[in-house]
Design an enzyme around this catalytic site. Structure first.
Site, mmCIF file in Angstrom:
data_model
loop_
_atom_site.group_PDB
_atom_site.id
_atom_site.type_symbol
_atom_site.label_atom_id
_atom_site.label_comp_id
_atom_site.label_asym_id
_atom_site.label_seq_id
_atom_site.Cartn_x
_atom_site.Cartn_y
_atom_site.Cartn_z
ATOM 1 N N GLN A 131 -45.811 -24.190 -42.965
ATOM 2 C CA GLN A 131 -46.961 -24.461 -42.105
ATOM 3 C C GLN A 131 -47.844 -23.228 -41.931
ATOM 4 O O GLN A 131 -47.440 -22.099 -42.207
ATOM 5 C CB GLN A 131 -46.484 -24.943 -40.730
ATOM 6 C CG GLN A 131 -45.871 -26.334 -40.766
ATOM 7 C CD GLN A 131 -45.595 -26.873 -39.369
ATOM 8 O OE1 GLN A 131 -44.500 -26.783 -38.871
ATOM 9 N NE2 GLN A 131 -46.619 -27.433 -38.742
ATOM 10 N N HIS A 132 -49.053 -23.487 -41.455
ATOM 11 C CA HIS A 132 -49.981 -22.486 -40.930
ATOM 12 C C HIS A 132 -50.719 -21.647 -41.973
ATOM 13 O O HIS A 132 -51.701 -21.001 -41.643
ATOM 14 C CB HIS A 132 -49.286 -21.518 -39.964
ATOM 15 C CG HIS A 132 -48.368 -22.135 -38.976
ATOM 16 N ND1 HIS A 132 -48.762 -23.151 -38.116
ATOM 17 C CD2 HIS A 132 -47.057 -21.908 -38.688
ATOM 18 C CE1 HIS A 132 -47.744 -23.501 -37.355
ATOM 19 N NE2 HIS A 132 -46.701 -22.775 -37.685
ATOM 20 N N ASP A 143 -43.235 -28.353 -42.905
ATOM 21 C CA ASP A 143 -41.822 -28.287 -43.289
ATOM 22 C C ASP A 143 -40.879 -28.843 -42.239
ATOM 23 O O ASP A 143 -39.927 -29.567 -42.572
ATOM 24 C CB ASP A 143 -41.423 -26.860 -43.683
ATOM 25 C CG ASP A 143 -41.824 -25.810 -42.662
ATOM 26 O OD1 ASP A 143 -42.343 -26.157 -41.579
ATOM 27 O OD2 ASP A 143 -41.645 -24.613 -42.956
#
Length: 473
Positions: free
Chosen positions: A71-72, A238
């Site tokens: 992520q991110h 995830d």
């Protein structure tokens, strides 16, 4: 027999599994490494994916595919679909000051008011990992690159886009084809999980202009097709993909014991924790995924085993040989600082030492109980957000430890299951691909070791929390 493929593009590697869409039976799998570092060019993910697909036997017979990803990560594209600069990953902390400034701006200089404003808007207090903070860092430190950004997406979005045949040179039509899902969008800092809307003003303020953003598709929607005609699922962050992979539903809390610890739950209501301990993410099924992180998990076991000069197997045997409560020893495992509670400068501590209890077995047991108690604090943070916790699902390398399983059963007071080791994120992505194909999520079952609920050992947990509070004084 219809086949589906699931991809896990994590920080360290890319994993691909190919499964039977109806039964979940494994047909093929592959793996390839990613480069080290906190900044990586997305082309490295694409190259690793091709290697992993080849190892898995290729996608010629696959009817649907889906991507779970770290992520991110900030993936910036120019107007012709070229990557502007290497992606800043979730673990790149150079945007820490930007996160603080974003909170202060929202609160007119008052950090508490700013945190409340962000939680009310997105469900999450900005931290350095979030994409929004990285975009502000980019605008402040690389203004020429920031000005070139025509679209922003996440690692899983970019890989799905490439699988659909788009990439450099596809121009505005290519950028318009970007897709994401609500679980990954909810980790950007500029998307509201509760309303399902992007926060255009926040993004414009951070970057200096409003770029193209991936359209957010629903849990069972088709995000695209490969040039060969395979359906592409929405994908997921995830943790949301892992929840799918272990069959977590409302009432389930997943405790992941890896290098760090993660506690997340499938919830029917969004979280809004102004303290910042719980991130108010969305899941991949239409529900929510409130999440808390701890910084210290299996590395505490590694360090204690090294101190005792024993293998990890022997460390586990020692911990099992000691009584519950470790004879009064309590380890507060803040070896690398801590995130829950938010004490980045904290250190670990050992309490209650006597000549009688200072034994290798008790020290091993105290290390295990300290990590489980730390996860219990994460669980408590979720429950404070009205999470309905009925069952625990223990995953990650540390969850395979019999000592951890015993301590979790004795300390957490909930029934638990320990699924067989697997590629949970890739498996969750494959399950999503099967759902897109069939119109409903298949029940593949997870099996594993069942741990019945035991009365929670409140004395050990209370002792731990008493000593942990000294770090917050």
């Amino acid at each position: 027999m219809a086949l589906v493929a699931g991809i896990d593009s994590s920080t360290q590697s890319c994993k691909v599994v190919i499964r039977d869409a109806d039964t979940g039976a494994l047909v093929g799998q592959g793996r390839a490494a990613h480069p080290d570092g906190t900044e990586v060019h997305p082309d490295a993910w694409w190259d690793a994916l091709q290697q992993a697909i080849t190892q898995a036997g290729g996608l010629a017979d696959v009817s649907a595919i889906s991507v779970g990803g770290q992520q991110h990560g900030m993936v910036c594209l120019d107007s012709n679909g070229h990557v502007v600069r290497p992606a800043l990953l979730w673990n790149d902390t150079r945007s820490a000051k930007a996160a603080v400034d974003i909170i202060l701006d929202a609160g007119n200089g008052d950090p508490a008011a700013g945190a409340r404003q962000w939680v009310a808007t997105t469900g999450t207090v900005p931290v350095a990992s979030l994409t929004l903070t990285k975009l502000r860092w980019l605008a402040e430190n690389e203004p020429e690159n920031a000005a070139r950004v025509a679209a922003v997406c996440l690692p899983h979005d970019w890989l799905s886009w490439r699988l659909a045949g788009f990439g450099p040179g596809t121009g505005e039509a290519g950028l318009a084809a970007l897709r994401t899902d609500r679980s990954d969008a909810s980790g950007t800092g500029y998307y509201s999980a509760s309303t399902g809307e992007y926060l255009a003003d926040a993004l414009r303020e951070a970057l200096g202009h409003l770029p193209v953003l991936p359209a957010v598709v629903g849990p069972l929607d088709i995000a695209g097709k490969t040039p060969e005609g395979a359906l592409i699922g929405p994908g997921a962050g995830d943790n949301a993909a892992a929840a799918l992979g272990v069959g977590a539903g409302v009432g389930d809390v997943v405790l992941s014991l890896g290098t760090s610890g993660t506690v997340f739950a499938v919830s029917s209501t969004p979280a809004a924790d102004a303290s910042g301990l719980v991130a108010g993410f969305a899941d991949a099924t239409g529900h929510y995924l409130p999440l808390a992180c701890t910084l210290n998990a299996t590395r505490v076991f590694d360090a204690t085993a090294a101190l005792l000069d024993v293998s990890l197997d022997d460390f586990n045997e020692l911990a099992l040989a000691a009584p519950a409560g470790a004879g009064g020893l309590t380890l507060v495992p803040y070896f690398d600082g801590e995130r829950t509670p938010n004490l980045p400068g904290a250190t670990g501590s050992l309490h209650g030492i006597t000549r009688a209890n200072y034994t290798p077995a008790n020290l091993a047991r105290a290390a295990v109980e300290g990590v489980v108690c730390s996860l219990a604090d994460g669980l408590a943070a979720l429950q404070a957000q009205a999470v309905d916790a009925r069952r625990l699902i223990l995953i990650g390398g540390g969850a395979q430890s019999p000592a951890v399983q015993q301590a979790a059963s004795q300390l957490l007071g909930l029934p638990a299951v320990v699924p067989a080791p697997g590629e949970y994120v890739a498996d969750g992505a494959a399950r999503q691909a099967a759902a897109v194909l069939a119109g409903a999520f298949p029940d593949w079952g997870i099996g594993g070791v069942e741990l019945p609920a035991q009365p929670s050992d409140g004395i050990v947990l209370a002792r731990y929390r008493s000593h942990a509070r000294t770090h917050m004084a």
